[in-house]
Design an enzyme around this catalytic site. Structure first.
Site, PDB file in Angstrom:
ATOM      1  CE1 TYR A 101      -3.443   2.831   1.072  1.00 55.90           C
ATOM      2  CE2 TYR A 101      -1.593   3.581   2.401  1.00 55.90           C
ATOM      3  CZ  TYR A 101      -2.819   3.813   1.819  1.00 55.90           C
ATOM      4  OH  TYR A 101      -3.423   5.033   1.990  1.00 55.90           O
ATOM      5  CD  GLU A 189      -5.708   5.097  -0.474  1.00 56.52           C
ATOM      6  OE1 GLU A 189      -5.900   5.550   0.656  1.00 56.52           O
ATOM      7  OE2 GLU A 189      -6.552   4.398  -1.072  1.00 56.52           O
TER       8      GLU A 189
END
Ligand code: GDP
Ligand code: MN
Length: 379
Positions: A101, A189
């Site tokens: 992530y 993201e």
């Protein structure tokens, strides 16, 4: 403002970040053609402006043409958290064994852009953040320096052991930061970021949100905006020079100035009511703005009473009053209203209001109390 995954990945790609090969499709036939172009397996992904698609069944791996047809049929038309799926992304199916992530956001505590990264990416990242927050590393970025190669490398070393991956990640992180700054983002993201069989970093998913107040200088971003129903109303209000945010309550507010608008909403709550909106008609209010504001308030079916709270500084009370008088000529207002008018030219304003037959009170507290009472009577 939000954009779709495929749009975020187009931006990533422009900055040299590797993303999956993919094609946007609007129906099953297009999906089948895209899959045969890309080669099976593919991943069929709902394109909606809400998170957690994967968990909601909006992301499916398809190994055969039959699978593609089946997945496209199921996902198109699906309702994901109130969003109808009208387009899908057909992306090459990629093999990987670990999901990372990487995210950037604005952190109010450190007053900086915050770089976040984790070895535990994937659809469970929200759980990780809750149950194991240490698994997400966080780096506040110095705005003057930006994300230096040194810091980017330091973050990369926390995720990867392999030096080739560290090098790739260092570039990728710096580019991601550049995207964040260049586009006035509030969130960028990649989740998941994966390592392909060839040892290359690849963005499998992308998410970007933008600062609405910066859109005036982000024409390319603004051009791809797909506002939802609530955002459409907000944008319409903005085009009329009003700051308007619909809320859940039933008392409409019309106020000049953001601070007073906040105080007004608080006051309504104190008297046991709930505001239906935040509405700031701005500083130098011309009568036309007041008419537009009345239009907005009276066209909202939830609104059971209206509280007008004006403290004239630059705003002249007589301007507001003239706007109201004109609005009442144009619109048939059946909702009870209470008004508090104080400050510059209040006397002249009140003189105009007199003919309208609206209750006028002296203080904000009295106005809130009356508005709450009116709304209760209407319910
Ligand atoms: P999200 O749930 O909206 O974040 O959707 P994502 O695009 O992140 O997809 C959800 C999950 O599906 C990912 O975390 C992966 O585990 C999986 N996934 C997505 N694309 C692929 C792919 O190309 N290959 C494989 N094997 N899994 C994928
Ligand atoms: Mn994801």
């Amino acid at each position: 403002m939000k954009i779709h995954e495929y749009q975020a990945k187009e931006i990533f790609s422009k900055y040299g970040i590797a993303v999956t090969k993919e094609k946007l499709c609007y129906n099953t036939q297009e999906a089948i053609e895209a899959a045969s172009e890309l080669g099976l397996p593919v991943v069929v992904k709902a394109q909606v402006l809400v998170g957690g698609r994967g968990k909601a069944g909006g992301v499916k791996l398809a190994r055969t043409e039959y699978d593609v047809r089946d997945a496209a049929g199921k996902i198109l038309g699906m309702d994901i958290k109130g969003c109808l799926v009208e387009k899908i992304l057909i992306a090459e199916g990629v093999k990987f064994n670990k999901e990372f992530y990487v995210g950037l956001t604005i952190d109010r505590n450190t007053k900086s852009v915050l770089f976040m990264a984790s070895k535990e990416g994937g659809v469970e990242i929200e759980e990780v953040a809750k149950d194991n927050p240490d698994a997400i590393i966080k780096f506040p970025i110095d705005a003057d320096l930006g994300l230096t190669a040194f810091t980017a490398r330091k973050i990369a070393f926390q995720l990867f052991d392999d030096i080739s991956l560290v090098k790739q990640a260092t570039d990728l992180f710096q580019q991601l930061y550049k995207i964040f700054i260049d586009t006035d983002s509030t969130i960028v993201e990649i989740n998941p970021l994966v390592i392909t069989d060839e040892g290359k970093l690849l963005a499998l998913d992308g998410k970007m949100n933008f600062d609405d107040n910066a859109l005036y200088r982000q024409k390319e971003i603004e051009a791809i905006n797909e506002p939802d129903e609530v955002e459409k109303i907000e944008l319409f209000a903005k085009s009329k020079g009003l700051a308007f945010i619909p809320l859940d309550g039933n008392i409409g507010c019309m106020v000049n100035g953001a601070g007073l608008a906040m105080a007004t909403m608080d006051m309504i709550q104190i008297y046991g009511g709930t505001p239906a909106n935040f509405l700031d008609i701005g500083g130098s209010s011309n009568p036309q703005k007041v008419i537009e504001a009345m239009n907005l308030l009276t066209s909202d079916k939830k609104v059971k009473s209206i509280m007008i709270n004006i403290f004239g500084g630059i705003t002249r009370c007589d301007d507001v009053a003239r706007g109201l008088a004109e609005a009442f000529k144009q619109i048939k207002v059946e909702i009870p209203i209470v008004i508090r008018l104080e400050g510059t030219n209040a006397k002249e304003g009140l003189e105009i209001i007199k003919q309208l037959n609206i209750p006028v009170v002296q203080t904000m507290g009295e106005a809130a109390e009356m508005a709450v009472k009116f709304a209760a009577e209407k319910n």
